[in-house]
Design a protein around this motif. Sequence first.
Motif, PDB file in Angstrom:
ATOM      1  N   GLY A  38       1.320  -1.170  -0.484  1.00 18.98           N
ATOM      2  CA  GLY A  38       0.046  -0.175  -0.136  1.00 18.98           C
ATOM      3  C   GLY A  38       0.427   0.896  -0.200  1.00 18.98           C
ATOM      4  O   GLY A  38       0.490   2.310   0.279  1.00 18.98           O
ATOM      5  N   SER A  40       4.138   2.210   1.996  1.00 21.01           N
ATOM      6  CA  SER A  40       5.615   1.695   2.780  1.00 21.01           C
ATOM      7  C   SER A  40       6.432   2.163   2.298  1.00 21.01           C
ATOM      8  O   SER A  40       7.194   3.210   2.897  1.00 21.01           O
ATOM      9  N   GLY A  95       5.150 -10.195   4.229  1.00 22.49           N
ATOM     10  CA  GLY A  95       4.477 -11.418   3.646  1.00 22.49           C
ATOM     11  C   GLY A  95       3.820 -11.457   3.144  1.00 22.49           C
ATOM     12  O   GLY A  95       3.340 -11.982   1.649  1.00 22.49           O
ATOM     13  N   SER A  96       2.465 -10.318   3.115  1.00 25.96           N
ATOM     14  CA  SER A  96       1.783 -10.571   2.245  1.00 25.96           C
ATOM     15  C   SER A  96       1.896 -10.695   0.965  1.00 25.96           C
ATOM     16  O   SER A  96       1.574 -10.420  -0.162  1.00 25.96           O
ATOM     17  N   ASP A  99       3.879 -12.711  -0.499  1.00 26.56           N
ATOM     18  CA  ASP A  99       2.891 -14.628  -0.841  1.00 26.56           C
ATOM     19  C   ASP A  99       2.325 -14.044  -1.804  1.00 26.56           C
ATOM     20  O   ASP A  99       2.000 -14.871  -2.617  1.00 26.56           O
TER      21      ASP A  99
HETATM   22  O1  NZQ Z   1       1.235  -2.594   2.772  1.00 29.30           O
HETATM   23  P1  NZQ Z   1       2.529  -1.457   3.096  1.00 29.30           P
HETATM   24  O2  NZQ Z   1       1.904  -0.445   2.630  1.00 29.30           O
HETATM   25  O3  NZQ Z   1       3.719  -1.904   2.277  1.00 29.30           O
HETATM   26  O4  NZQ Z   1       2.155  -1.627   4.815  1.00 29.30           O
HETATM   27  C1  NZQ Z   1       2.240  -3.112   5.152  1.00 29.30           C
HETATM   28  C2  NZQ Z   1       0.968  -3.581   5.941  1.00 29.30           C
HETATM   29  O5  NZQ Z   1       0.052  -2.441   5.751  1.00 29.30           O
HETATM   30  C3  NZQ Z   1       2.973  -3.231   6.696  1.00 29.30           C
HETATM   31  N1  NZQ Z   1       4.415  -2.336   6.303  1.00 29.30           N
HETATM   32  C4  NZQ Z   1       5.163  -3.526   5.971  1.00 29.30           C
HETATM   33  N2  NZQ Z   1       6.159  -3.625   6.220  1.00 29.30           N
HETATM   34  C5  NZQ Z   1       6.886  -2.210   6.376  1.00 29.30           C
HETATM   35  C6  NZQ Z   1       5.250  -1.414   6.442  1.00 29.30           C
HETATM   36  N3  NZQ Z   1       4.938  -0.509   7.525  1.00 29.30           N
HETATM   37  C7  NZQ Z   1       6.135  -0.030   7.626  1.00 29.30           C
HETATM   38  N4  NZQ Z   1       7.745  -0.109   7.417  1.00 29.30           N
HETATM   39  C8  NZQ Z   1       7.809  -1.344   6.450  1.00 29.30           C
HETATM   40  N5  NZQ Z   1       9.153  -1.754   6.937  1.00 29.30           N
HETATM   41  O6  NZQ Z   1       2.485  -3.373   7.298  1.00 29.30           O
HETATM   42  C9  NZQ Z   1       1.297  -4.362   7.147  1.00 29.30           C
HETATM   43  C10 NZQ Z   1       0.990  -5.845   7.550  1.00 29.30           C
HETATM   44  O7  NZQ Z   1       1.617  -5.941   5.490  1.00 29.30           O
HETATM   45  P2  NZQ Z   1       1.692  -7.977   5.409  1.00 29.30           P
HETATM   46  O8  NZQ Z   1       2.534  -8.222   4.455  1.00 29.30           O
HETATM   47  O9  NZQ Z   1       0.007  -8.278   5.027  1.00 29.30           O
HETATM   48  O10 NZQ Z   1       1.997  -8.392   6.748  1.00 29.30           O
HETATM   49  P3  NZQ Z   1       2.423  -9.973   7.220  1.00 29.30           P
HETATM   50  O11 NZQ Z   1       4.377  -9.355   7.019  1.00 29.30           O
HETATM   51  O12 NZQ Z   1       1.768 -10.187   8.552  1.00 29.30           O
HETATM   52  O13 NZQ Z   1       1.847 -10.776   6.394  1.00 29.30           O
HETATM   53  C11 NZQ Z   1       0.817 -10.986   6.841  1.00 29.30           C
HETATM   54  C12 NZQ Z   1      -0.149 -12.424   5.393  1.00 29.30           C
HETATM   55  O14 NZQ Z   1       0.960 -13.906   5.593  1.00 29.30           O
HETATM   56  C13 NZQ Z   1       0.103 -14.349   5.605  1.00 29.30           C
HETATM   57  C14 NZQ Z   1      -0.835 -14.327   6.170  1.00 29.30           C
HETATM   58  O15 NZQ Z   1      -2.558 -15.197   6.434  1.00 29.30           O
HETATM   59  C15 NZQ Z   1      -1.186 -12.936   6.315  1.00 29.30           C
HETATM   60  O16 NZQ Z   1      -1.949 -13.489   5.108  1.00 29.30           O
HETATM   61  N6  NZQ Z   1       1.189 -15.803   6.130  1.00 29.30           N
HETATM   62  C16 NZQ Z   1       1.969 -16.054   5.056  1.00 29.30           C
HETATM   63  C17 NZQ Z   1       2.826 -17.173   5.408  1.00 29.30           C
HETATM   64  C18 NZQ Z   1       3.754 -18.749   4.792  1.00 29.30           C
HETATM   65  N7  NZQ Z   1       3.513 -17.468   3.571  1.00 29.30           N
HETATM   66  O17 NZQ Z   1       4.310 -18.909   4.989  1.00 29.30           O
HETATM   67  C19 NZQ Z   1       2.319 -17.925   7.021  1.00 29.30           C
HETATM   68  C20 NZQ Z   1       1.392 -17.201   7.836  1.00 29.30           C
HETATM   69  O18 NZQ Z   1       1.154 -18.056   8.689  1.00 29.30           O
HETATM   70  C21 NZQ Z   1       1.449 -16.582   7.004  1.00 29.30           C
HETATM   71  O19 NZQ Z   1      -0.302 -17.167   7.012  1.00 29.30           O
END
Ligand code: NZQ
Length: 384
Positions: A38, A40, A95-96, A99
């Motif tokens: 989004g 960041s 991770g999003s 993934d």
């Molecule tokens: O989207 P942006 O603007 O980049 O902001 C992100 C997002 O809003 C923000 N962010 C990330 N790095 C940042 C930051 N903000 C400021 N400074 C930074 N350096 O953080 C927010 C969340 O990001 P997201 O990628 O959604 O979080 P996460 O890494 O926790 O990922 C969650 C996803 O991973 C899946 C989950 O189900 C979920 O969809 N999973 C993936 C796994 C795998 N591939 O092995 C295993 C896990 O169990 C999990 O299920």
Amino acid sequence: MQNFTFQNPTRILFGEGRIADIAAEIPAGARVLITYGGGSVVRTGTLDEVKAALKNFTVFEFAGIEPNPTYETLMEAVALARREKVDFLLAVGGGSVIDGTKFIAAAIPFAGDPWDMLAKRAAVTRAIAFGSVLTLPATGSEMNNGAVITRRASSDKLAFLNDLLFPRFSVLDPSKTFTLPPRQVANGVVDAFVHIAEQYLTYPADAKVQDRFAEGLLLTLIEEGPRALREPENYAVRANLMWTATLALNGLIGAGVPQDWATHMLGHELTVLHGLDHAQTLAVVLPAMLQVQRAEKRDKLLQYAERVWGLREGDAEARIDQAIVRTRLFFESLQVPTRLSDYGIGVEAIAPLVAQLKRHGMVALGEHRSVDLARAQQVYELAA
Ligand code: NZQ
Ligand code: ZN
């Protein structure tokens, strides 16, 4: 120890300044699609740094991969990549984004509807090569072959795994995590903690290294998680957290041991129906799951109580009770609430959650396949 096959091909570029080294990891002449979330990475300057490192490549960008990445959004990236004949993907984010990029990588050459890779377990036989620049330590996606994708239209959040989906390389620069909001720092600690629990809190398999490795990772999260919230720009703390989260789910501690993953499956339905962050769902489900499954997990819960929480006194049942309480309090100390009611979710929400599990075939979960729908319901009820 159980038989296992272990191979992890992802090359890790760890440390400050390592984004500068990515050009050497990408085939010369590649047409590279940078994927991100989004915004960041725009605000923090990470995207500019990546683009500077890729100045000798043809580069395209796809922005807007959302937390809990959706099929709907990702298919737009697939169309762009096909149109521009992209042959390398670079995920920059959490991770999003990683993934989502795995899905894009497999979907580009897929004949038919790529959603079948998740919903029908259609074989993934090809994938575009990709790398990642990690900005949020949590999921382990930067060094594993799994991805979790949501389809908004059908309220599905499903996982798929394939050995073609290991990143070629991942940059882990701890200084890129200084800008994380506290909620995401906490989410990352909880997610990594629960990944370890899913592979460690099962039943003994005489896997001493895996157990002690898991305990070391848990202890590191307990020490460094709260410090990262207090001292956001402490590089050493961030470095330890980042490597811990990667090792928590890169296959190493899960090799040769039974695995659970029921907490994750119950959690996914909470995200789909109620929009909780992935880690919030885990903080709610895990303490209740450990309580409901305490008989089956007894030996490992006692080991966890002693080696992770230092609980050596009193009778065994009381030590298990305490270990579960400590787990809950740890999550709450990071400001991640552990009750459904904390998120405004009442008991009337439980039947639809159980119905989702049924629809997704999640009817025999856990290391003994004993978490059926009745038990899942019990877990949600205990988490109310
Ligand atoms: O989207 P942006 O603007 O980049 O902001 C992100 C997002 O809003 C923000 N962010 C990330 N790095 C940042 C930051 N903000 C400021 N400074 C930074 N350096 O953080 C927010 C969340 O990001 P997201 O990628 O959604 O979080 P996460 O890494 O926790 O990922 C969650 C996803 O991973 C899946 C989950 O189900 C979920 O969809 N999973 C993936 C796994 C795998 N591939 O092995 C295993 C896990 O169990 C999990 O299920
Ligand atoms: Zn997780």
